[in-house]
Design a protein around this motif. Sequence first.
Motif, mmCIF file in Angstrom:
data_model
loop_
_atom_site.group_PDB
_atom_site.id
_atom_site.type_symbol
_atom_site.label_atom_id
_atom_site.label_comp_id
_atom_site.label_asym_id
_atom_site.label_seq_id
_atom_site.Cartn_x
_atom_site.Cartn_y
_atom_site.Cartn_z
ATOM 1 N N GLU A 219 7.871 -5.403 1.105
ATOM 2 C CA GLU A 219 8.972 -5.454 -0.031
ATOM 3 C C GLU A 219 8.922 -6.743 -0.799
ATOM 4 O OE1 GLU A 219 12.197 -3.942 -2.465
ATOM 5 O OE2 GLU A 219 10.630 -3.066 -1.465
ATOM 6 N N LEU A 220 8.964 -7.707 -0.095
ATOM 7 C CA LEU A 220 8.955 -9.225 -0.460
ATOM 8 C C LEU A 220 7.848 -9.413 -1.339
ATOM 9 C CD1 LEU A 220 10.550 -11.877 -0.704
ATOM 10 C CD2 LEU A 220 9.449 -12.455 1.400
ATOM 11 N N ALA A 221 6.661 -9.033 -0.799
ATOM 12 C CA ALA A 221 5.320 -9.245 -1.198
ATOM 13 C C ALA A 221 5.421 -8.482 -2.527
ATOM 14 C CB ALA A 221 4.124 -8.910 -0.656
ATOM 15 N N ALA A 222 5.918 -7.406 -2.921
ATOM 16 C CA ALA A 222 6.252 -6.630 -4.354
ATOM 17 C C ALA A 222 6.929 -7.456 -5.021
ATOM 18 C CB ALA A 222 6.570 -5.197 -3.805
ATOM 19 N N LEU A 223 8.051 -7.838 -4.368
ATOM 20 C CA LEU A 223 9.046 -8.443 -5.721
ATOM 21 C C LEU A 223 8.736 -9.753 -5.975
ATOM 22 C CD1 LEU A 223 12.284 -7.594 -3.338
ATOM 23 C CD2 LEU A 223 11.785 -6.824 -5.521
ATOM 24 N N ILE A 224 7.905 -10.532 -5.244
ATOM 25 C CA ILE A 224 7.295 -11.850 -5.972
ATOM 26 C C ILE A 224 5.883 -11.889 -6.022
ATOM 27 C CG2 ILE A 224 8.994 -13.098 -4.314
ATOM 28 C CD1 ILE A 224 7.001 -13.969 -2.396
ATOM 29 N N LYS B 230 5.711 -17.519 -7.285
ATOM 30 C CA LYS B 230 4.514 -17.612 -7.245
ATOM 31 C C LYS B 230 3.892 -18.364 -6.123
ATOM 32 C CE LYS B 230 0.628 -18.790 -10.270
ATOM 33 N NZ LYS B 230 0.089 -19.012 -11.629
ATOM 34 N N ALA B 231 4.574 -19.533 -5.850
ATOM 35 C CA ALA B 231 4.026 -20.327 -4.745
ATOM 36 C C ALA B 231 4.393 -19.674 -3.316
ATOM 37 C CB ALA B 231 4.735 -21.687 -4.677
ATOM 38 N N THR B 232 5.551 -18.838 -3.240
ATOM 39 C CA THR B 232 6.018 -18.336 -2.186
ATOM 40 C C THR B 232 5.079 -16.988 -1.867
ATOM 41 O OG1 THR B 232 8.224 -18.693 -2.595
ATOM 42 C CG2 THR B 232 8.166 -16.914 -0.893
ATOM 43 N N ALA B 233 4.410 -16.477 -3.018
ATOM 44 C CA ALA B 233 3.869 -15.172 -2.481
ATOM 45 C C ALA B 233 2.287 -15.872 -2.068
ATOM 46 C CB ALA B 233 3.327 -14.673 -4.225
ATOM 47 N N ALA B 234 2.030 -16.943 -2.363
ATOM 48 C CA ALA B 234 0.785 -17.502 -1.817
ATOM 49 C C ALA B 234 0.916 -17.987 -0.452
ATOM 50 C CB ALA B 234 0.137 -18.739 -2.720
ATOM 51 N N ALA B 235 1.958 -18.573 0.040
ATOM 52 C CA ALA B 235 2.097 -18.701 1.371
ATOM 53 C C ALA B 235 2.426 -17.369 2.193
ATOM 54 C CB ALA B 235 3.551 -19.448 1.369
ATOM 55 N N LEU B 236 3.062 -16.283 1.624
ATOM 56 C CA LEU B 236 3.216 -15.048 2.235
ATOM 57 C C LEU B 236 1.830 -14.545 2.540
ATOM 58 C CD1 LEU B 236 5.301 -12.949 3.333
ATOM 59 C CD2 LEU B 236 5.279 -11.959 1.049
ATOM 60 N N SER C 126 9.372 -22.737 4.566
ATOM 61 C CA SER C 126 9.604 -23.987 3.428
ATOM 62 C C SER C 126 9.603 -23.198 2.173
ATOM 63 C CB SER C 126 8.668 -24.778 3.560
ATOM 64 O OG SER C 126 8.812 -25.939 2.455
ATOM 65 N N GLU C 127 8.643 -22.415 1.510
ATOM 66 C CA GLU C 127 8.566 -21.953 0.429
ATOM 67 C C GLU C 127 9.811 -20.844 0.124
ATOM 68 O OE1 GLU C 127 6.907 -22.773 -2.140
ATOM 69 O OE2 GLU C 127 5.466 -24.230 -1.279
ATOM 70 N N LEU C 128 9.938 -20.012 1.172
ATOM 71 C CA LEU C 128 11.208 -19.133 1.151
ATOM 72 C C LEU C 128 12.608 -19.891 0.930
ATOM 73 C CD1 LEU C 128 10.162 -16.655 3.773
ATOM 74 C CD2 LEU C 128 10.249 -16.176 1.258
ATOM 75 N N GLY C 129 12.778 -21.109 1.628
ATOM 76 C CA GLY C 129 13.893 -21.555 1.218
ATOM 77 C C GLY C 129 13.889 -22.527 0.100
#
Length: 174
Positions: free
Chosen positions: A70-75, A86-92, A162-165
Amino acid sequence: MDTETTAIPAVSNDQWLHALTSANAWCGRCLDIFARSEAAVSETLLMLANMSRQGAIVKLPHLVGQRFEELAALIGPTGAFASEGKATAAALSAFRQHEHLRSSLAHGVGKVVLDRQGNWLLVLRTLAFRSKQPQRMVLVVEQSEADQTVKSLQTTGGRLVSELGNLRRALGST
């Protein structure tokens, strides 16, 4: 016919207990990283669900794997939070490369064995059902590779948390 035999030295209880403790500690470190990452993903989904963004429907699934999806789809590139995430998607994405390990650590039945040098080897066996069919998986982790695995997990897990924060702070200020 002559055969050469080599006596294999017996393993002491101290060696065995040390190996068992070390393997279990490694599992615990890995599971702790997964738990912290999963908590950050859940907190982020909760925040996104409470935001009013036009067209954004945020599900709060029960299963952890579905939360990551779900998070991957949202970001992701076409998600409602793509520009901020964008940065969070790469970290995920980097962290999700370790998903196979989580399932084995959390649900696998383990056996610790020692090699001739006294190094441990962890064998984790998991039984899952996919489309009502049994899938048996075996994960083998050697002590020599365990440190590298946990370091990679720490790096990608720490970056994800960190990226999620950062994402939650950025979205909280808008």
